[in-house]
Design a protein around this motif. Structure first.
Motif, PDB file in Angstrom:
ATOM      1  N   VAL A   1       0.839  -1.200   0.000  1.00 53.49           N
ATOM      2  CA  VAL A   1       0.000   0.000   0.000  1.00 53.49           C
ATOM      3  C   VAL A   1       0.872   1.246   0.000  1.00 53.49           C
ATOM      4  O   VAL A   1       0.594   2.226  -0.689  1.00 53.49           O
ATOM      5  N   ASP A   2       1.970   1.171   0.752  1.00 51.52           N
ATOM      6  CA  ASP A   2       2.874   2.319   0.799  1.00 51.52           C
ATOM      7  C   ASP A   2       3.753   2.435  -0.434  1.00 51.52           C
ATOM      8  O   ASP A   2       4.646   3.288  -0.479  1.00 51.52           O
ATOM      9  N   GLY A   3       3.566   1.530  -1.352  1.00 49.56           N
ATOM     10  CA  GLY A   3       4.274   1.667  -2.621  1.00 49.56           C
ATOM     11  C   GLY A   3       5.663   1.037  -2.661  1.00 49.56           C
ATOM     12  O   GLY A   3       6.457   1.340  -3.546  1.00 49.56           O
ATOM     13  N   ALA A   4       5.963   0.122  -1.694  1.00 46.39           N
ATOM     14  CA  ALA A   4       7.276  -0.514  -1.721  1.00 46.39           C
ATOM     15  C   ALA A   4       7.268  -1.686  -2.694  1.00 46.39           C
ATOM     16  O   ALA A   4       6.357  -2.505  -2.685  1.00 46.39           O
ATOM     17  N   GLY A   5       8.298  -1.773  -3.499  1.00 45.21           N
ATOM     18  CA  GLY A   5       8.442  -2.901  -4.413  1.00 45.21           C
ATOM     19  C   GLY A   5       9.017  -4.086  -3.677  1.00 45.21           C
ATOM     20  O   GLY A   5       9.367  -3.996  -2.492  1.00 45.21           O
ATOM     21  N   PRO A   6       9.145  -5.249  -4.351  1.00 45.91           N
ATOM     22  CA  PRO A   6       9.640  -6.456  -3.680  1.00 45.91           C
ATOM     23  C   PRO A   6      11.036  -6.292  -3.082  1.00 45.91           C
ATOM     24  O   PRO A   6      11.292  -6.748  -1.962  1.00 45.91           O
ATOM     25  N   LEU A   7      11.948  -5.623  -3.793  1.00 46.19           N
ATOM     26  CA  LEU A   7      13.315  -5.520  -3.283  1.00 46.19           C
ATOM     27  C   LEU A   7      13.385  -4.612  -2.069  1.00 46.19           C
ATOM     28  O   LEU A   7      14.104  -4.876  -1.111  1.00 46.19           O
ATOM     29  N   LYS A   8      12.592  -3.533  -2.103  1.00 49.81           N
ATOM     30  CA  LYS A   8      12.573  -2.620  -0.971  1.00 49.81           C
ATOM     31  C   LYS A   8      11.964  -3.319   0.249  1.00 49.81           C
ATOM     32  O   LYS A   8      12.467  -3.198   1.356  1.00 49.81           O
ATOM     33  N   PHE A   9      10.893  -4.075   0.007  1.00 48.19           N
ATOM     34  CA  PHE A   9      10.258  -4.832   1.089  1.00 48.19           C
ATOM     35  C   PHE A   9      11.261  -5.811   1.688  1.00 48.19           C
ATOM     36  O   PHE A   9      11.400  -5.941   2.905  1.00 48.19           O
ATOM     37  N   PHE A  10      11.999  -6.504   0.836  1.00 51.01           N
ATOM     38  CA  PHE A  10      12.982  -7.480   1.294  1.00 51.01           C
ATOM     39  C   PHE A  10      14.051  -6.810   2.160  1.00 51.01           C
ATOM     40  O   PHE A  10      14.363  -7.265   3.258  1.00 51.01           O
TER      41      PHE A  10
END
Lengths: 282, 294
Positions: free
Chosen positions: A180-189
């Motif tokens: 929801v906050d707009g984080a992509g997979p790599l940022k989330f990781f």
């Protein structure tokens, strides 16, 4: 404890003290032997109290090594072992955590076959496929190199499973919120999963460090230049040559040097070690 | 197979993430294993000029080979010896530690570190203890009238590697037994105590049966350990001797392949070992599935 029984308490401590003695005594004896000169064994029985050759024996092994036994200075071998163990541990964790991330947080064709392929490595320990693996490494020109010592043993099903199990317990909301906050997979990781996995990584690092340090057959096969010898294989060379010369003091000093680093790791990081050991077998 | 309820959408990223692990697995695990299987059906002439496909001849020859049968027997004796000795001692220590409140941690620290000792180093420690000329144990045994010499007596040699391998495995079994004991509900032992069962009766009729999943799991792990992780112990101490008495399967594969350069038969041995690992791994995972119901 349900009731107090003095005799049983006595028995408990007796059993444990005997157990500790059994576990510690071989190392104590090895240490004692390593502080004596070679002539002290001539009487035919190992002394039980320390001798005066501690610094002489250890200094000799660390600095000069035993060239007749094909053993370079122990400082070099210890450094090689340290480099190898750290590279194996870091490498295993790095490639396992990203594969677990892919398996848990994505849905793609070939996901299940990939998982099974990783699983299969559990069934193929180095010892059962040495000859063909050796040939592959030789063909790739990786003999006598750190990459040859490390890369072929770096795949890890256990580490991948551990991270997979852990990721499955991370609340779904974490990822939904991140999305929801707009984080992509790599940022989330990087910003969420990695910080959450910190304890798991540390625990696994200890187990894998010990595994890496204690590699024996593999380094023995692929290193022929003393420059790349590791300490665990080094003590075996030392033993097979010096046994004839009755120089057990040096052999035992070598064993102590080879065993000390991983043992210290366990003693000082016991909590993490136990966690790592128990979790990897789940 | 499980994923998250919602997943990230990306066509190529997951493949990039899996690539390092999969490439290494394919090059260094799957490919060599396939090679071993292929070679186990081939036979090379002594000069390496001609290779013929011989079907199962390597396997049948192996199973007729007295040396191989001897290695099978040695492996069996060794694995059972290590498993029973190591698990028996560890269970005893775990039960004792579990009775203690504060000092338990202290004993635990002193009991767990052999896990970190390399198999080769563990082998050398006991090889020194049992050294026929200066070792302390032969010295003590000589008072009992027994002349220990693992370089000559086959029985002594196998006892030596069993003790060294079991010693190293005690810490592992100990930690898992302690974890298993801690999950036995206190209320059950208390109920048994109220019914008048003494400590030993409580252990055998209440605690030990509840521990059986742990025991079974450890038995599998220990057999796997004894069969595959003890190469260093054998190589550093007996090198398979005397007269092949300690030539366990994993050591024989190495000796025949690297020293004897017998490609076909060595590959056949590798394949048999792989099958054993597969069986052990499947058993182990079946156990994990069962455990979920507890």
């Amino acid at each position: 404890m349900v009731e107090n029984r003095p005799f049983l308490n006595f028995l408990t401590h007796l059993v444990l003290i005997l157990g500790v003695l059994m576990v510690v005594f071989p190392v104590y004896l090895a240490f004692i032997a390593s502080t004596h000169g070679p002539t002290d064994f001539m009487s035919g029985i190992v002394p039980l109290l320390p001798g005066d050759r501690f610094s002489a024996n250890y200094g000799y092994l660390l600095g000069t090594g035993e060239s007749t036994a094909g053993a370079p200075p122990f400082l070099l071998m210890l450094a090689n072992s340290l480099v190898m163990a750290i590279m194996i541990a870091v490498g295993k964790i790095a490639i396992s955590i990203i594969s677990a991330f892919a398996i848990v947080y994505f849905r793609f064709p070939l996901r299940v076959p990939a998982f099974w392929l990783i699983f299969m490595t559990l069934m193929l320990p180095v010892e059962v496929r040495i000859l063909p693996t050796y040939k592959v490494v030789a063909d790739l020109g990786m003999l006598n190199s750190y990459s040859g010592l490390v890369i072929p043993v770096i795949a890890s099903a256990t580490a991948t499973f551990l991270f997979r199990q852990f990721f499955l317990t991370v609340p779904e909301e974490m990822m939904e919120a991140a999305r929801v906050d707009g984080a992509g997979p790599l940022k989330f990781f990087r910003d969420i999963l990695l910080p959450l996995s910190r304890t798991n990584i540390a625990a696994l690092f200890i187990i894998m460090f010990i595994y890496g340090w204690n590699q024996y057959l593999w380094p023995m096969l692929i290193t022929t230049e003393p420059h790349y010898y590791t300490v665990v294989m080094g003590i075996k060379r030392l033993a097979s040559v010096l046994d004839g010369d009755n120089q057990w003091n040096l052999v035992m000093a070598g064993v102590i040097l080879a065993g000390l680093p991983p043992v210290l790791v366990i003693i000082f990081m016991q909590r993490l070690f136990v966690k790592g050991l128990v979790e990897t077998e789940k | 197979m499980q994923t998250k309820r919602t997943v990230f959408h990306s066509r190529i990223l997951p493949y990039f993430l899996l690539a390092p692990q999969l490439i290494i697995t394919l090059i260094f695990f799957v490919w060599p294993a396939a090679q071993a299987i292929w070679q186990s059906f081939l036979r090379q002439d002594p000069f390496g000029l001609k290779v013929t496909f011989v079907w199962f001849a390597n396997y049948t020859r192996l199973l007729d080979d007295p040396d191989y049968l001897n290695a099978l027997g040695a492996t069996f004796v060794f694995s059972v010896g290590v498993t029973v000795l190591s698990m028996g001692l560890s269970l005893m220590f775990a039960v004792a530690v579990n009775r203690l409140l504060r000092s338990g941690r202290f004993y635990t620290t002193l009991l767990v570190w052999p896990y970190a000792v390399a198999p080769a180093a563990a082998g050398l420690l006991w090889w020194f203890m049992f050294n026929p000329s200066v070792g302390i144990i032969p010295y003590l045994l000589s008072f009992l009238g027994y002349e220990w010499n693992h370089r000559l007596h086959t029985g002594d040699a196998i006892v030596l590697i069993i003790i060294a391998a079991a010693w190293k495995q005690i810490s592992y079994n100990f930690l898992f037994f302690v974890a298993g004991l801690q999950s036995v509900p206190q209320s059950l032992t208390e109920a048994a105590a109220i019914d008048g069962a003494g400590p030993f009766k409580r252990f055998w009729t209440v605690v030990f049966p509840l521990l059986s999943p742990t025991t079974f799991f450890l038995a599998v792990i220990n057999i796997t350990y004894a069969m595959f992780d003890t190469f260093g112990i054998v190589d550093a101490t007996t090198s398979g001797g005397p007269s092949q008495s300690t030539n366990i399967l994993v050591y024989k594969v190495y000796a025949d392949g690297f020293i004897g350069l017998n490609l076909g038969p060595s590959a056949a041995q590798s394949v048999i070992l792989m099958l054993i690992v597969v069986v052990l791994t499947v058993v182990q995972f079946r156990w994990i599935e069962r455990k979920v119901q507890y």
